[in-house]
Enzyme design. Structure first.
Site, PDB file in Angstrom:
ATOM      1  N   ARG A 163       0.813  -1.224   0.000  1.00  0.00           N
ATOM      2  CA  ARG A 163       0.000   0.000   0.000  1.00  0.00           C
ATOM      3  C   ARG A 163       0.844   1.270   0.000  1.00  0.00           C
ATOM      4  O   ARG A 163       0.318   2.369  -0.066  1.00  0.00           O
ATOM      5  CB  ARG A 163      -0.949  -0.001   1.200  1.00  0.00           C
ATOM      6  N   CYS A 164       2.145   1.120   0.077  1.00  0.00           N
ATOM      7  CA  CYS A 164       3.065   2.260   0.133  1.00  0.00           C
ATOM      8  C   CYS A 164       3.665   2.506  -1.255  1.00  0.00           C
ATOM      9  O   CYS A 164       4.304   1.630  -1.833  1.00  0.00           O
ATOM     10  CB  CYS A 164       4.169   1.962   1.144  1.00  0.00           C
TER      11      CYS A 164
END
Length: 115
Positions: A9-10
């Site tokens: 998700r980064c």
């Protein structure tokens, strides 16, 4: 073998993964949010980074602010906080042999010498 402590998700972690993939080198993705490192693994990682435990903590995370900020914590307590709440571990981390790097920017990624 190269290891990437990865959070999908980064964006910075995804960029680092793309760089490693383009290198053609063999690597392993470690999904540390799903499988947090043990105390021993995190201690070894800190040595490879040449970091004190607090330097690996994402201190702007809500969980850090609510549970740990402004408390006097020992290094072991900080390590345990990261194990219990792996979202607190800075990312992405690339381990290449005896060296480890927080690869958040292109300058650091280019130092990995993977090409």
């Amino acid at each position: 073998m190269i290891q990437l402590f990865h959070n999908s998700r980064c964006g910075k972690s995804r960029n680092c993964l793309a760089f490693i993939e383009s290198s053609g080198k063999e690597f392993e993705i470690i999904k540390y949010l799903e499988n947090p490192p043990t105390f021993e693994e995190l201690t070894v990682l800190l040595k490879k980074l040449n970091f004190k435990p607090i330097e690996l903590v994402r201190q702007k995370e809500v969980i850090w602010i609510e549970k740990y900020k402004n408390k006097s914590l020992s290094d072991d307590e900080i390590i345990n906080a990261m194990i219990e709440n792996p979202i607190l571990i800075e990312r992405p981390i690339v381990v290449n042999g005896d060296n480890a790097y927080i690869a958040r920017d292109s300058e650091t990624i280019s130092k990995l010498n993977l090409k």
